[in-house]
Design an enzyme around this catalytic site. Sequence first.
Site, PDB file in Angstrom:
ATOM      1  CG  HIS A  98      20.855  27.390  52.976  1.00  0.00           C
ATOM      2  ND1 HIS A  98      20.419  26.089  53.049  1.00  0.00           N
ATOM      3  CD2 HIS A  98      19.754  28.164  53.095  1.00  0.00           C
ATOM      4  CE1 HIS A  98      19.108  26.080  53.200  1.00  0.00           C
ATOM      5  NE2 HIS A  98      18.677  27.325  53.243  1.00  0.00           N
ATOM      6  CG  HIS A 100      18.205  32.499  54.081  1.00  0.00           C
ATOM      7  ND1 HIS A 100      17.466  32.439  52.924  1.00  0.00           N
ATOM      8  CD2 HIS A 100      18.087  31.273  54.641  1.00  0.00           C
ATOM      9  CE1 HIS A 100      16.921  31.242  52.796  1.00  0.00           C
ATOM     10  NE2 HIS A 100      17.281  30.516  53.833  1.00  0.00           N
TER      11      HIS A 100
HETATM   12  P1  5GP Z   1      15.533  27.299  53.200  1.00  0.00           P
HETATM   13  O1  5GP Z   1      14.059  27.428  53.275  1.00  0.00           O
HETATM   14  O2  5GP Z   1      15.977  25.859  52.991  1.00  0.00           O
HETATM   15  O3  5GP Z   1      16.246  27.976  54.313  1.00  0.00           O
HETATM   16  O4  5GP Z   1      15.961  28.134  51.911  1.00  0.00           O
HETATM   17  C1  5GP Z   1      16.278  27.596  50.682  1.00  0.00           C
HETATM   18  C2  5GP Z   1      16.420  28.760  49.738  1.00  0.00           C
HETATM   19  O5  5GP Z   1      17.007  28.294  48.555  1.00  0.00           O
HETATM   20  C3  5GP Z   1      15.089  29.419  49.350  1.00  0.00           C
HETATM   21  O6  5GP Z   1      15.105  30.782  49.743  1.00  0.00           O
HETATM   22  C4  5GP Z   1      15.020  29.232  47.851  1.00  0.00           C
HETATM   23  O7  5GP Z   1      14.482  30.346  47.191  1.00  0.00           O
HETATM   24  C5  5GP Z   1      16.467  28.982  47.467  1.00  0.00           C
HETATM   25  N1  5GP Z   1      16.647  28.127  46.311  1.00  0.00           N
HETATM   26  C6  5GP Z   1      16.045  26.931  46.088  1.00  0.00           C
HETATM   27  N2  5GP Z   1      16.458  26.409  44.919  1.00  0.00           N
HETATM   28  C7  5GP Z   1      17.341  27.285  44.398  1.00  0.00           C
HETATM   29  C8  5GP Z   1      18.112  27.295  43.194  1.00  0.00           C
HETATM   30  O8  5GP Z   1      18.068  26.388  42.367  1.00  0.00           O
HETATM   31  N3  5GP Z   1      18.904  28.375  42.979  1.00  0.00           N
HETATM   32  C9  5GP Z   1      19.000  29.404  43.866  1.00  0.00           C
HETATM   33  N4  5GP Z   1      19.797  30.398  43.550  1.00  0.00           N
HETATM   34  N5  5GP Z   1      18.279  29.427  45.012  1.00  0.00           N
HETATM   35  C10 5GP Z   1      17.466  28.384  45.275  1.00  0.00           C
END
Ligand code: 5GP
Length: 135
Positions: A98, A100
């Site tokens: 993903h 951001h």
């Molecule tokens: P990472 O740290 O893996 O780059 O980011 C994962 C992101 O996914 C985090 O910013 C977190 O807030 C978001 N996230 C985790 N679970 C969910 C969810 O169930 N729904 C949504 N919309 N975002 C999520």
Amino acid sequence: MENCIFCKIVKEEIPATKLYEDSEALAFLDINPINIGHTLVIPKKHFKNILETPEDIMAHMMKIVKKVSHGLEALKPDGINIKMNNKEAAGQDVFHSHIHIMPRYKGDGFEPWHSKTKYKEGQKEEIAKKIISAL
Ligand code: 5GP
Ligand code: ZN
């Protein structure tokens, strides 16, 4: 993939606030935003990170990043950060690729990450050679 939260969002098994969707990818609001409007762009197929995601899918995700960035201008941010965490050591919590998109505001308190280390004499050339040979 089973037990992947983002695959569940793709399959609409759990809800998400979607901003854009097509056959390959999806953009939706991060549930725990650094600022209002913080968005995630994901491929619909499960790939763990940038290293596993095919080049054409990454390119497609970046097109959506660009599109959504223009949409976020409606929130009048002072700036926008694009960030992708790949693997645990880089802060990845959800192991479905993903990107951001983070609206930024002057004085919002997020620290830049530049200038944490320095190159020694000749090291830049040596490192560049190593990376280029692995391209
Ligand atoms: P990472 O740290 O893996 O780059 O980011 C994962 C992101 O996914 C985090 O910013 C977190 O807030 C978001 N996230 C985790 N679970 C969910 C969810 O169930 N729904 C949504 N919309 N975002 C999520
Ligand atoms: Zn997944």
